[in-house]
Enzyme design. Structure first.
Site, PDB file in Angstrom:
ATOM      1  N   VAL A  68     -41.180  -2.290  37.919  1.00 20.68           N
ATOM      2  CA  VAL A  68     -40.235  -2.221  36.846  1.00 20.68           C
ATOM      3  C   VAL A  68     -38.856  -2.940  37.254  1.00 20.68           C
ATOM      4  O   VAL A  68     -38.192  -3.323  36.263  1.00 20.68           O
ATOM      5  CB  VAL A  68     -40.302  -1.417  35.979  1.00 20.68           C
ATOM      6  CG1 VAL A  68     -41.582  -1.080  35.369  1.00 20.68           C
ATOM      7  CG2 VAL A  68     -39.785  -0.127  36.418  1.00 20.68           C
ATOM      8  N   ASN A  94     -41.942   4.306  30.857  1.00 25.37           N
ATOM      9  CA  ASN A  94     -41.985   5.679  31.492  1.00 25.37           C
ATOM     10  C   ASN A  94     -41.661   5.705  32.875  1.00 25.37           C
ATOM     11  O   ASN A  94     -41.311   6.792  33.365  1.00 25.37           O
ATOM     12  CB  ASN A  94     -43.506   6.310  31.153  1.00 25.37           C
ATOM     13  CG  ASN A  94     -43.764   7.490  31.766  1.00 25.37           C
ATOM     14  OD1 ASN A  94     -43.209   8.641  31.827  1.00 25.37           O
ATOM     15  ND2 ASN A  94     -44.679   7.286  33.000  1.00 25.37           N
ATOM     16  N   SER A 145     -34.514  12.393  29.508  1.00 18.31           N
ATOM     17  CA  SER A 145     -34.925  13.737  30.007  1.00 18.31           C
ATOM     18  C   SER A 145     -33.662  14.779  29.556  1.00 18.31           C
ATOM     19  O   SER A 145     -32.763  14.158  28.981  1.00 18.31           O
ATOM     20  CB  SER A 145     -34.599  13.460  31.725  1.00 18.31           C
ATOM     21  OG  SER A 145     -34.432  14.986  32.215  1.00 18.31           O
ATOM     22  N   TYR A 158     -29.329  10.114  38.295  1.00 20.74           N
ATOM     23  CA  TYR A 158     -30.536  10.248  37.576  1.00 20.74           C
ATOM     24  C   TYR A 158     -30.110  10.268  36.244  1.00 20.74           C
ATOM     25  O   TYR A 158     -30.439   9.771  35.084  1.00 20.74           O
ATOM     26  CB  TYR A 158     -31.259  11.461  38.139  1.00 20.74           C
ATOM     27  CG  TYR A 158     -32.600  11.403  37.235  1.00 20.74           C
ATOM     28  CD1 TYR A 158     -33.729  10.953  37.542  1.00 20.74           C
ATOM     29  CD2 TYR A 158     -32.554  12.786  36.347  1.00 20.74           C
ATOM     30  CE1 TYR A 158     -34.986  11.080  36.757  1.00 20.74           C
ATOM     31  CE2 TYR A 158     -33.795  12.975  35.637  1.00 20.74           C
ATOM     32  CZ  TYR A 158     -34.882  12.400  35.962  1.00 20.74           C
ATOM     33  OH  TYR A 158     -36.102  12.360  34.930  1.00 20.74           O
ATOM     34  N   ALA A 160     -26.875   9.714  34.844  1.00 22.68           N
ATOM     35  CA  ALA A 160     -26.446   8.491  34.350  1.00 22.68           C
ATOM     36  C   ALA A 160     -27.610   7.503  33.547  1.00 22.68           C
ATOM     37  O   ALA A 160     -27.328   7.220  32.461  1.00 22.68           O
ATOM     38  CB  ALA A 160     -25.705   7.684  35.056  1.00 22.68           C
ATOM     39  N   SER A 161     -28.639   7.488  34.439  1.00 17.78           N
ATOM     40  CA  SER A 161     -29.718   6.510  34.087  1.00 17.78           C
ATOM     41  C   SER A 161     -30.589   7.192  32.718  1.00 17.78           C
ATOM     42  O   SER A 161     -30.830   6.215  31.797  1.00 17.78           O
ATOM     43  CB  SER A 161     -30.743   6.296  35.107  1.00 17.78           C
ATOM     44  OG  SER A 161     -31.583   7.638  35.252  1.00 17.78           O
ATOM     45  N   LYS A 162     -30.835   8.403  32.739  1.00 22.86           N
ATOM     46  CA  LYS A 162     -31.274   9.097  31.504  1.00 22.86           C
ATOM     47  C   LYS A 162     -30.360   9.207  30.176  1.00 22.86           C
ATOM     48  O   LYS A 162     -30.864   9.054  28.975  1.00 22.86           O
ATOM     49  CB  LYS A 162     -31.758  10.499  31.908  1.00 22.86           C
ATOM     50  CG  LYS A 162     -32.885  10.280  32.920  1.00 22.86           C
ATOM     51  CD  LYS A 162     -33.963   9.546  32.282  1.00 22.86           C
ATOM     52  CE  LYS A 162     -35.382   9.577  33.636  1.00 22.86           C
ATOM     53  NZ  LYS A 162     -36.217   8.605  33.096  1.00 22.86           N
ATOM     54  N   ILE A 191     -41.918  19.471  33.364  1.00 21.51           N
ATOM     55  CA  ILE A 191     -43.338  18.970  33.249  1.00 21.51           C
ATOM     56  C   ILE A 191     -43.955  19.040  34.657  1.00 21.51           C
ATOM     57  O   ILE A 191     -43.353  18.452  35.333  1.00 21.51           O
ATOM     58  CB  ILE A 191     -43.242  17.438  32.436  1.00 21.51           C
ATOM     59  CG1 ILE A 191     -42.352  17.467  31.237  1.00 21.51           C
ATOM     60  CG2 ILE A 191     -44.878  17.303  32.138  1.00 21.51           C
ATOM     61  CD1 ILE A 191     -42.604  18.546  30.223  1.00 21.51           C
TER      62      ILE A 191
HETATM   63  P1  NAP Z   1     -44.477  10.939  38.648  1.00 24.03           P
HETATM   64  O1  NAP Z   1     -45.726  11.780  38.416  1.00 24.03           O
HETATM   65  O2  NAP Z   1     -43.464  10.996  39.702  1.00 24.03           O
HETATM   66  O3  NAP Z   1     -44.695   9.544  38.078  1.00 24.03           O
HETATM   67  C1  NAP Z   1     -43.552   8.503  38.079  1.00 24.03           C
HETATM   68  C2  NAP Z   1     -44.316   7.385  37.715  1.00 24.03           C
HETATM   69  O4  NAP Z   1     -43.450   6.049  37.881  1.00 24.03           O
HETATM   70  C3  NAP Z   1     -45.322   6.893  38.820  1.00 24.03           C
HETATM   71  O5  NAP Z   1     -46.396   6.359  38.186  1.00 24.03           O
HETATM   72  C4  NAP Z   1     -44.620   5.788  39.660  1.00 24.03           C
HETATM   73  O6  NAP Z   1     -45.694   4.756  39.983  1.00 24.03           O
HETATM   74  C5  NAP Z   1     -43.827   5.289  38.532  1.00 24.03           C
HETATM   75  N1  NAP Z   1     -42.703   4.425  39.036  1.00 24.03           N
HETATM   76  C6  NAP Z   1     -41.709   4.673  40.004  1.00 24.03           C
HETATM   77  N2  NAP Z   1     -40.994   3.615  40.253  1.00 24.03           N
HETATM   78  C7  NAP Z   1     -41.782   2.665  39.846  1.00 24.03           C
HETATM   79  C8  NAP Z   1     -41.188   1.168  39.838  1.00 24.03           C
HETATM   80  N3  NAP Z   1     -40.283   0.710  40.743  1.00 24.03           N
HETATM   81  N4  NAP Z   1     -41.913   0.417  39.228  1.00 24.03           N
HETATM   82  C9  NAP Z   1     -43.319   0.811  38.337  1.00 24.03           C
HETATM   83  N5  NAP Z   1     -43.427   2.114  38.195  1.00 24.03           N
HETATM   84  C10 NAP Z   1     -42.629   3.125  38.889  1.00 24.03           C
HETATM   85  O7  NAP Z   1     -43.349  11.804  37.550  1.00 24.03           O
HETATM   86  P2  NAP Z   1     -43.262  11.758  36.121  1.00 24.03           P
HETATM   87  O8  NAP Z   1     -42.764  13.342  35.848  1.00 24.03           O
HETATM   88  O9  NAP Z   1     -44.737  11.737  35.593  1.00 24.03           O
HETATM   89  O10 NAP Z   1     -42.249  10.916  35.689  1.00 24.03           O
HETATM   90  C11 NAP Z   1     -42.583  10.088  34.593  1.00 24.03           C
HETATM   91  C12 NAP Z   1     -41.145   9.899  33.781  1.00 24.03           C
HETATM   92  O11 NAP Z   1     -40.985  11.126  33.160  1.00 24.03           O
HETATM   93  C13 NAP Z   1     -39.949   9.485  34.686  1.00 24.03           C
HETATM   94  O12 NAP Z   1     -39.263   8.491  34.020  1.00 24.03           O
HETATM   95  C14 NAP Z   1     -39.380  11.139  34.691  1.00 24.03           C
HETATM   96  O13 NAP Z   1     -37.837  10.891  35.176  1.00 24.03           O
HETATM   97  C15 NAP Z   1     -39.513  11.553  33.223  1.00 24.03           C
HETATM   98  N6  NAP Z   1     -39.249  12.879  33.304  1.00 24.03           N
HETATM   99  C16 NAP Z   1     -40.131  13.983  34.142  1.00 24.03           C
HETATM  100  C17 NAP Z   1     -39.842  15.180  34.043  1.00 24.03           C
HETATM  101  C18 NAP Z   1     -40.548  16.167  34.519  1.00 24.03           C
HETATM  102  O14 NAP Z   1     -40.215  17.305  34.585  1.00 24.03           O
HETATM  103  N7  NAP Z   1     -41.520  15.714  35.353  1.00 24.03           N
HETATM  104  C19 NAP Z   1     -38.870  15.477  33.021  1.00 24.03           C
HETATM  105  C20 NAP Z   1     -38.069  14.597  32.303  1.00 24.03           C
HETATM  106  C21 NAP Z   1     -38.347  13.318  32.350  1.00 24.03           C
HETATM  107  P3  NAP Z   1     -45.780   4.091  41.378  1.00 24.03           P
HETATM  108  O15 NAP Z   1     -45.266   5.151  42.508  1.00 24.03           O
HETATM  109  O16 NAP Z   1     -47.242   3.729  41.292  1.00 24.03           O
HETATM  110  O17 NAP Z   1     -44.989   2.991  41.282  1.00 24.03           O
END
Ligand code: NAP
Length: 262
Positions: A68, A94, A145, A158, A160-162, A191
């Site tokens: 992305v 996402n 987040s 992180y 700042a981005s969120k 999560i």
């Molecule tokens: P995750 O399991 O690490 O998933 C992250 C996803 O983002 C993966 O599918 C990864 O796919 C993809 N990704 C990363 N860099 C990318 C890029 N340059 N282009 C395309 N895809 C990319 O973590 P998650 O917790 O499900 O995270 C999903 C979202 O939720 C994130 O934005 C995270 O900041 C947010 N979030 C998570 C939590 C939590 O506690 N887990 C809390 C608040 C917010 P590839 O590696 O295959 O590219």
């Protein structure tokens, strides 16, 4: 009366970051609710096998490898989605990464990479998708987040981005409001995904650390990615027809709690 069936038959959903975690859970849920799902991410083996598994369960799904942070790859994702399914109804922005370090010690390129993937990635995808939603109903759900509101040391990029994603959501919602497209943002807390455990699977994390994470949440548990998927499906559904420019906090009470009595 709004359609509260939460069915998406005939609709097409793009989900970025669907190779793992929240994105994968949301792809499965949209597919189970009848949508055609385009999963994206960089890891093709994971993405392809997720799409195969959804199809084996009777769903409609394709994987399109996309980074992305590259607008040309995002344009290709949109072209491929239109070639496969002819329309785009929902975008779940996402994809995200996280890394840390005190800001003056963190390499500039690492800091910039976080903003590029997390914030610009949302913009590139929405920019490419929006023209195909205009004058029809369409929905964009962005991913913020709790750290946008209350953060920890060593997480400036992180955070700042969120926080930027919340502003982006409101501004995009206004740009698209008179065209019938809604834009909202989800704010998860803790999560159970690889990101939560710094790249590890939960089974590899010491039980004391898991317990500490659970106890920090007023509801007393680290949530499942499915609990965010259901919130995203709600925001994308006609049940949320009046909701745009909004932030949906789904954090088990984390932001309601003050960290200390003293
Ligand atoms: P995750 O399991 O690490 O998933 C992250 C996803 O983002 C993966 O599918 C990864 O796919 C993809 N990704 C990363 N860099 C990318 C890029 N340059 N282009 C395309 N895809 C990319 O973590 P998650 O917790 O499900 O995270 C999903 C979202 O939720 C994130 O934005 C995270 O900041 C947010 N979030 C998570 C939590 C939590 O506690 N887990 C809390 C608040 C917010 P590839 O590696 O295959 O590219």
């Amino acid at each position: 009366m709004a359609d509260l069936s939460m069915r998406f038959d005939g609709q097409v959903v793009i989900i970025t970051g669907a190779t793992s975690g929240i994105g994968l859970a949301t792809a499965r849920l949209f597919a189970a609710r009848g949508a055609a799902v385009v999963l994206t991410g960089r890891r093709a083996i994971l993405g392809e096998s997720a799409a195969v598994a959804i199809r084996a369960d009777g769903g409609i799904a394709h994987f399109v490898a996309t980074d992305v942070s590259d607008p040309a790859q995002v344009d290709h994702l949109v072209e491929e989605t239109l070639r496969l399914y002819g329309r785009i109804d929902i975008l779940f922005n996402n994809a995200g990464i996280s890394s840390g370090g005190r800001f003056w010690e963190q390499p500039i390129d690492e800091w910039e990479r976080m903003i590029t993937v997390n914030l610009l990635g949302h913009f590139y995808c929405a920019r490419a998708v929006a023209p195909h939603m205009l004058d029809r109903s369409g929905v964009i759900v962005n991913m913020s987040s709790v750290l946008a509101y209350a953060t920890l040391p060593g997480l400036t990029a992180y955070t700042a981005s969120k926080a930027g994603i919340i502003g982006l959501t409101r501004a995009m919602a206004l740009d698209l409001a008179d065209r019938g497209v809604r834009v909202n943002c989800i704010v998860p807390g803790s999560i159970d995904t690889p990101m939560m455990w710094e790249g590890k699977d939960r089974s590899e994390v010491p039980p004391t650390m898991q317990q500490e994470a659970a106890e920090a949440v007023p509801l007393g548990r680290v949530a499942s990615p499915d609990e965010i998927a259901t919130a995203v499906v709600f925001l994308a559904s006609p049940a949320a027809s009046l909701i745009t420019g909004a932030v949906l906090i789904a954090d088990g009470g984390l932001l309601a709690k003050i960290a200390t009595k003293y």
